[in-house]
Write an enzyme that holds these catalytic residues in place. Structure first.
Site, mmCIF file in Angstrom:
data_model
loop_
_atom_site.group_PDB
_atom_site.id
_atom_site.type_symbol
_atom_site.label_atom_id
_atom_site.label_comp_id
_atom_site.label_asym_id
_atom_site.label_seq_id
_atom_site.Cartn_x
_atom_site.Cartn_y
_atom_site.Cartn_z
ATOM 1 C CB THR A 1 -4.542 5.736 8.125
ATOM 2 O OG1 THR A 1 -4.326 4.641 7.229
ATOM 3 C CG2 THR A 1 -5.152 5.211 9.416
ATOM 4 N N GLY A 2 -7.001 5.437 6.224
ATOM 5 C CA GLY A 2 -8.312 4.878 5.936
ATOM 6 C C GLY A 2 -8.828 5.349 4.595
ATOM 7 N N GLY B 1 -9.762 7.629 2.096
ATOM 8 C CA GLY B 1 -9.406 9.033 1.989
ATOM 9 C C GLY B 1 -10.542 9.950 1.626
ATOM 10 C CB SER C 1 -0.951 0.019 1.213
ATOM 11 O OG SER C 1 -0.221 0.004 2.415
ATOM 12 C CB THR D 1 -0.556 6.497 0.104
ATOM 13 O OG1 THR D 1 -1.447 5.446 -0.219
ATOM 14 C CG2 THR D 1 -0.961 7.713 -0.705
ATOM 15 N NE ARG E 1 -8.780 7.304 -3.805
ATOM 16 C CZ ARG E 1 -8.153 7.078 -2.664
ATOM 17 N NH1 ARG E 1 -6.844 6.816 -2.664
ATOM 18 N NH2 ARG E 1 -8.802 7.120 -1.513
ATOM 19 C CB VAL E 2 -5.561 12.249 -5.865
ATOM 20 C CG1 VAL E 2 -4.751 12.825 -4.705
ATOM 21 C CG2 VAL E 2 -4.705 12.184 -7.123
ATOM 22 N N GLY E 3 -6.317 10.384 -3.145
ATOM 23 C CA GLY E 3 -6.988 10.387 -1.855
ATOM 24 C C GLY E 3 -6.539 11.540 -0.979
ATOM 25 C CG ASP E 4 -6.598 10.902 3.276
ATOM 26 O OD1 ASP E 4 -6.590 9.840 2.630
ATOM 27 O OD2 ASP E 4 -6.223 10.970 4.461
ATOM 28 C CB THR F 1 -2.118 6.127 4.707
ATOM 29 O OG1 THR F 1 -3.152 6.422 3.791
ATOM 30 C CG2 THR F 1 -1.429 7.398 5.146
#
Length: 316
Positions: A228-229, A231, A75, A195, A205-208, A177
């Site tokens: 974490t988790g 995003g 990850s 990450t 896609r881009v997360g937090d 993360t």
């Protein structure tokens, strides 16, 4: 505020039970390293920097580079599970004690996105670079292209293609993360987050994780937080910024993490998703909280490292 009797009681207990110093709400002097999930090797690398008098900024960069280069960590970085098109795309951000920040998103073929993020912070006029622009900047700074898709991750992706069913698994893929916060011997704080994103995500896609205020936020006057988790849920609440602002208002790190998670619970269908928050303040108190049970975090200080499990909303 602690009265004198309670302070003396807690001090005597910490002498009898040193591990109490690692529990949320405890107080200990700098230096300090905390990270999301079970990360003793990453913490050790960060702690080594602090032990020789290095800055917290240098510590968090050194720490998260460990999982970035680990092919068995699916990850983060090298060996990360790809998106649904088979591309390993990386996100990272870093923030120092002065409020400076750097970030990269959708970066391919570079082993250490956290170091590129630091270069963005220190060697460009920008905070965030993305995609081809981030790659071009990295190459101009001397970073080398590498194939980050390992044979095992490619095999897992090809197996996934047989059904192409997308559903993040709670606490299994560690939710994309490693976030790390450190306090150095001067009491200065810095943080890093890196990450490879959710496995088999949509291309682009881009997360937090690379977003200042979502996956990471540091205010040297108050404290720092990381998330974490899933995003998307963290972005909708500006989670890490929220935790720090709650600490500014007087909450302890533990109280702030709990309130930030509960704001997600109140607005989202939370039963099959995970979000966890981790924070510290300037006094060295540590807080951690998640929606689902199973969110662990690693704390290093005073020559000792422990992996602890956070309290959780569904683990009451």
């Amino acid at each position: 505020m602690l009265n004198r009797r309670r302070f003396l009681t807690l001090s005597s207990l910490s002498g009898l039970f040193p591990s109490l110093a690692f529990q949320p709400g405890s107080v200990a002097p700098a230096p300090l390293v905390i990270s999301t999930w079970k990360q003793p090797k990453a913490n050790a690398a960060a702690q080594a920097v602090l032990d020789r008098g290095g800055r917290a900024l240098e510590a968090v960069e050194a720490g998260v580079r460990i999982p970035e280069a680990d092919p068995n960590d699916t990850s983060v970085g090298y060996g990360g599970l790809p998106d649904r098109d088979g591309r390993v795309t990386l996100d990272a951000c870093i923030m120092d004690e002065k409020g400076n920040a750097g970030s990269v998103t959708y970066l391919e073929k570079i082993m250490h996105p956290i170091s590129v993020a630091r270069a963005v912070m220190e060697k460009s006029p920008h905070v965030m670079l993305s995609g081809e622009g981030a790659l071009a900047f990295a190459l101009a700074q001397g970073f080398k292209k590498e194939n980050l898709l390992t044979k095992s991750s490619e095999a897992a992706w090809r197996e996934w293609l047989k059904t192409a069913k997308y559903k993040p698994i709670i606490n299994i893929e560690r939710h994309d993360t490693i976030g790390m916060l450190a306090m150095d011997s001067k009491g200065d704080l810095s943080g890093a987050c890196t990450t490879s994103g959710l496995a088999y995500k949509m291309n682009g896609r881009v997360g937090d994780s690379p977003i200042i205020g979502a996956g990471l936020f540091v205010d040297n006057e108050i404290g720092g937080a990381c998330a974490t988790g899933l995003g998307e849920l963290v972005m909708r609440t500006c989670g890490s910024f929220l935790v720090v602002e709650l600490m500014r208002q007087g909450r302890s790190p533990q109280q702030a993490c709990e309130e930030a998670a509960l704001r997600i619970v109140k607005k989202q269908d939370y039963k099959e998703v995970q979000v966890g928050f981790l924070a510290t303040n300037r006094q060295g108190e540590v807080g951690a909280y998640s929606i689902q049970p199973g969110f662990s975090y690693t704390v290093s200080r005073g020559g000792k490292t422990e992996v602890l499990e956070a309290k959780s909303f569904l683990g009451k």
